[in-house]
Design an enzyme around this catalytic site. Structure first.
Site, PDB file in Angstrom:
ATOM      1  N   HIS A 136       0.866  -1.187   0.000  1.00  0.00           N
ATOM      2  CA  HIS A 136       0.000   0.000   0.000  1.00  0.00           C
ATOM      3  C   HIS A 136       0.899   1.232   0.000  1.00  0.00           C
ATOM      4  O   HIS A 136       2.031   1.178   0.494  1.00  0.00           O
ATOM      5  CB  HIS A 136      -0.837  -0.056   1.283  1.00  0.00           C
ATOM      6  CG  HIS A 136      -1.886   1.000   1.422  1.00  0.00           C
ATOM      7  ND1 HIS A 136      -1.601   2.279   1.810  1.00  0.00           N
ATOM      8  CD2 HIS A 136      -3.241   0.956   1.250  1.00  0.00           C
ATOM      9  CE1 HIS A 136      -2.731   2.978   1.882  1.00  0.00           C
ATOM     10  NE2 HIS A 136      -3.740   2.191   1.543  1.00  0.00           N
ATOM     11  N   ASP A 213       3.239  -4.470   8.037  1.00  0.00           N
ATOM     12  CA  ASP A 213       2.045  -3.657   7.892  1.00  0.00           C
ATOM     13  C   ASP A 213       0.848  -4.590   8.043  1.00  0.00           C
ATOM     14  O   ASP A 213       0.530  -5.353   7.135  1.00  0.00           O
ATOM     15  CB  ASP A 213       2.077  -2.982   6.512  1.00  0.00           C
ATOM     16  CG  ASP A 213       0.761  -2.319   6.154  1.00  0.00           C
ATOM     17  OD1 ASP A 213      -0.228  -2.470   6.911  1.00  0.00           O
ATOM     18  OD2 ASP A 213       0.705  -1.656   5.103  1.00  0.00           O
ATOM     19  N   GLN A 216      -4.393  -5.029   7.007  1.00  0.00           N
ATOM     20  CA  GLN A 216      -5.414  -5.928   6.465  1.00  0.00           C
ATOM     21  C   GLN A 216      -5.425  -7.285   7.158  1.00  0.00           C
ATOM     22  O   GLN A 216      -6.079  -8.209   6.679  1.00  0.00           O
ATOM     23  CB  GLN A 216      -5.181  -6.129   4.960  1.00  0.00           C
ATOM     24  CG  GLN A 216      -5.368  -4.887   4.138  1.00  0.00           C
ATOM     25  CD  GLN A 216      -6.797  -4.352   4.166  1.00  0.00           C
ATOM     26  OE1 GLN A 216      -7.737  -5.084   4.470  1.00  0.00           O
ATOM     27  NE2 GLN A 216      -6.951  -3.076   3.873  1.00  0.00           N
ATOM     28  N   LYS A 239     -10.102  -0.639  10.597  1.00  0.00           N
ATOM     29  CA  LYS A 239     -10.143  -1.819   9.717  1.00  0.00           C
ATOM     30  C   LYS A 239     -10.481  -3.088  10.496  1.00  0.00           C
ATOM     31  O   LYS A 239     -10.523  -4.173   9.929  1.00  0.00           O
ATOM     32  CB  LYS A 239      -8.807  -1.967   8.991  1.00  0.00           C
ATOM     33  CG  LYS A 239      -8.540  -0.798   8.031  1.00  0.00           C
ATOM     34  CD  LYS A 239      -7.534  -1.121   7.007  1.00  0.00           C
ATOM     35  CE  LYS A 239      -7.060   0.101   6.257  1.00  0.00           C
ATOM     36  NZ  LYS A 239      -7.946   0.438   5.128  1.00  0.00           N
ATOM     37  N   CYS A 377      -4.829   2.587  -3.577  1.00  0.00           N
ATOM     38  CA  CYS A 377      -3.563   3.068  -2.972  1.00  0.00           C
ATOM     39  C   CYS A 377      -2.443   2.053  -3.173  1.00  0.00           C
ATOM     40  O   CYS A 377      -1.610   1.854  -2.271  1.00  0.00           O
ATOM     41  CB  CYS A 377      -3.724   3.387  -1.493  1.00  0.00           C
ATOM     42  SG  CYS A 377      -4.763   4.813  -1.215  1.00  0.00           S
TER      43      CYS A 377
HETATM   44  C1  LIG Z   1      -2.199  -2.771   3.562  1.00  0.00           C
HETATM   45  C2  LIG Z   1      -2.522  -1.385   4.057  1.00  0.00           C
HETATM   46  N1  LIG Z   1      -1.571  -0.663   4.657  1.00  0.00           N
HETATM   47  C3  LIG Z   1      -1.811   0.560   5.139  1.00  0.00           C
HETATM   48  C4  LIG Z   1      -3.043   1.144   5.024  1.00  0.00           C
HETATM   49  C5  LIG Z   1      -3.283   2.503   5.594  1.00  0.00           C
HETATM   50  O1  LIG Z   1      -4.170   2.413   6.660  1.00  0.00           O
HETATM   51  P1  LIG Z   1      -4.732   3.735   7.347  1.00  0.00           P
HETATM   52  O2  LIG Z   1      -5.314   4.559   6.238  1.00  0.00           O
HETATM   53  O3  LIG Z   1      -5.765   3.240   8.296  1.00  0.00           O
HETATM   54  O4  LIG Z   1      -3.586   4.397   8.008  1.00  0.00           O
HETATM   55  C6  LIG Z   1      -4.067   0.445   4.388  1.00  0.00           C
HETATM   56  C7  LIG Z   1      -5.384   1.051   4.170  1.00  0.00           C
HETATM   57  O5  LIG Z   1      -6.133   0.662   3.318  1.00  0.00           O
HETATM   58  C8  LIG Z   1      -3.801  -0.868   3.908  1.00  0.00           C
HETATM   59  O6  LIG Z   1      -4.748  -1.590   3.323  1.00  0.00           O
END
Ligand SMILES: Cc1ncc(COP(=O)(O)O)c(C=O)c1O
Length: 419
Positions: A136, A213, A216, A239, A377
Site C-alpha cells: 500500500h 504492515d 489488512q 479496519k 492506494c
Molecule cells: C495494507 C494497508 N496498509 C496501510 C493502510 C493505511 O491504513 P490507514 O489509512 O488506516 O492508516 C491500508 C489502508 O487501506 C492498507 O490496506
C-alpha cells in the site's frame, strides 16, 4: 491455526460462526440502498462497527471523559483506567510481552511514518530499505521520503503473475546494507498473505529488523507478534471494527527504547527546562499531546467483540466465503481475477473486459452492492497487472453467501448494461 497461516488450514468442521446472530450487532448493515438491501463488500477500506463499540464510546463520553494521566480527580482516574485498559487489551490481542510495546497512533499510516522518521535518523547514504511490489502507498511513500532525506536506496522485491511475492528474490535482496525490511502481512489490493514469519527469519539471519504492515490482517485472523518475532507491527482500528483515528504501533521494547522520540509535546516528557528535556518512559515517549482516548476505548471494545466471536471462527468462516466468492466470480464470462496467490485473505480484485471499474462500481451501487474501484492506494500493483484500476470486493465475518449472490447478479446486470 488461522487463515493467515502458510502451514495450517483451519478445521472448518470444528468451528462455528452464527452470521445472522452477528449481523444483529451491526445496525448499519440493515438498510436499503437505491431500494435494494445493502451488501457491504468494501471492508478492506474500512470495516463496520458493532453496537458494542459505539456504546463503549458513548458510555465513555457520557460518564467518564476527562484528560488522562495528569488529573487527581475521579473522572480523570476513570478515563486513564479506561485508556490504559484498552492498551492492555491490545497487548493481549497481539500477544505482545508488555504494554510498553503498544504505542497508540492515528493508524497504520502514522505508525509506519513514526518508524520511518525515527529509524531514519540513523540511516546513511547507500543503506537500503527493502519493501515489496504489493505494498500500500502507506508502506511505500514514508520509505521514499526517508530515502530522499538520507540518500538511502529503496529496494523492491518483485511479485509474480498470481500476485505473490517472489520469495527467492526477496531473500536474496536482504544484504549487508539492508537497514529494514518493511512488508505487508496481507495485501489490500490482492489479498495475498505474505509468509511473514519466514521473511522475519531471513531478515534476522542477516541481523535486519522487520516492520509488518498489519492493516489488512487483524480483522481476519489471530496475530501473535511474539510468534512472528517482528520488530514492528502496524495496524488501524477502523479496519477491525474499531473507530477511525486510532491505530497501533507495536515495537519490541529494546527497539522502541533505542529510537529517538518523534513528535514533541506534553505526555512524552518527564521534565522540561530550557536547558534540558527528559523524555518519558515507553510507550508515552511516542504519544505526544492529548491522545485519542475515546478511540482507544472503542478499539478495546472492538477487540473484546472480535475475541468473543473468536479469530479462529472468523478465519474459518471467511475462508469459506472467499472460496465461494472467487469461484462465482471466476465463472463470469470476460472477468479476470487479479490476485490469485495460494494463501489469501478476504479480498478479491477483478476487471471485466471492456468495462471501466468505476462504471461497474456505479451500477453495483444502484443494486445495493458496495465495492471499491480504482487503484486501492497500490498503484505499482496496478502497473504490474497493466490496469488503471480494479474492482475489489472485500469481506468481513458479517458478510453472507447471499450478499455474494447479490454481487454476482449485479455484475451480470452491469455487463448487460455496459458491454
Ligand atoms: C495494507 C494497508 N496498509 C496501510 C493502510 C493505511 O491504513 P490507514 O489509512 O488506516 O492508516 C491500508 C489502508 O487501506 C492498507 O490496506
Amino acid at each position: 491455526m488461522n487463515a493467515l497461516s502458510h502451514t495450517s488450514k483451519p478445521d472448518a468442521a470444528r468451528l462455528a460462526l452464527d452470521v445472522e446472530r452477528v449481523r444483529v450487532d451491526f445496525p448499519i448493515l440493515h438498510q436499503q440502498v437505491h431500494g435494494c438491501p445493502l451488501a457491504f463488500l468494501d471492508n478492506a477500506a474500512s470495516a463496520q462497527r458493532p453496537r458494542q463499540v459505539t456504546e463503549a464510546i458513548s458510555h465513555y463520553y457520557h460518564h467518564d471523559h476527562a484528560n488522562v494521566h495528569r488529573g487527581v480527580h475521579t473522572l480523570s482516574h476513570r478515563a486513564t483506567d479506561a485508556y490504559e485498559g484498552a492498551r492492555e487489551k491490545v497487548r493481549g490481542f497481539i500477544n505482545a510481552a508488555s504494554t510498553s510495546e503498544i504505542v497508540f497512533t492515528r493508524g497504520t499510516t502514522e505508525s509506519i511514518n513514526l518508524v520511518a522518521a525515527t529509524l531514519g535518523q540513523s540511516v546513511r547514504p547507500g543503506d537500503e530499505i527493502l519493501i515489496t511490489h504489493l505494498e500500500h502507498h502507506s508502506n511505500i511513500v514514508p520509505w521514499k521520503l526517508l530515502c530522499e532525506r538520507t540518500g538511502a536506496v529503496l529496494r523492491v522485491a518483485p511479485i509474480d503473475a498470481d500476485g505473490a511475492v517472489r520469495l527467492d528474490e526477496l531473500q536474496q535482496m536482504i544484504g549487508p546494507r539492508t537497514r529494514l525490511v518493511a512488508v505487508a502481512h496481507v495485501s489490500n489490493a490482492l489479498g495475498t498473505v505474505n509468509p511473514v514469519k519466514r521473511i522475519v527469519e531471513w531478515a534476522h539471519a542477516a541481523d535486519v529488523p522487520v516492520l509488518l504492515d498489519g492493516a489488512q490482517a487483524t480483522l481476519h485472523a489471530a496475530v501473535d507478534v511474539r510468534e512472528l518475532d517482528c520488530e514492528f507491527y502496524a495496524f488501524s482500528g477502523h479496519k477491525m471494527c474499531g473507530p477511525t483515528g486510532i491505530g497501533v504501533l507495536y515495537g519490541k521494547q529494546h527497539w522502541l527504547e533505542k529510537l529517538p522520540p518523534w513528535q514533541g509535546g506534553g505526555e512524552m516528557i518527564l521534565s522540561v527546562s530550557f536547558a534540558e528535556t527528559v523524555y518519558n518512559k515507553l510507550p508515552y515517549k511516542f504519544e505526544a499531546g492529548t491522545p485519542n482516548i475515546a478511540g482507544a476505548i472503542g478499539l478495546g471494545a472492538a477487540i473484546d467483540y472480535l475475541s468473543e466471536i473468536g479469530l479462529a471462527n472468523i478465519a474459518a468462516y471467511e475462508s469459506r466465503l472467499l472460496g465461494y466468492m472467487t469461484d462465482r466470480l471466476a465463472a463470469i464470462d470476460g472477468l479476470r481475477l487479479i490476485g490469485t496467490a495460494e494463501v489469501k485473505a478476504g479480498v478479491q480484485s477483478f476487471v471485466i473486459d471492456g468495462i471501466h471499474p468505476h462504471d461497474l462500481g456505479t451500477v453495483l451501487d444502484h443494486k445495493g452492492v458496495a465495492i471499491r474501484t480504482g487503484h486501492h492506494c497500490a498503484m505499482p500493483v496496478m502497473e504490474f497487472f497493466g490496469v488503471a484500476g480494479t474492482a475489489r470486493a472485500s469481506l468481513a465475518f458479517y458478510n453472507t453467501q447471499s450478499e455474494i449472490d447479490q454481487l454476482i447478479d449485479a455484475l451480470q446486470v452491469a455487463r448487460e448494461i455496459l458491454s
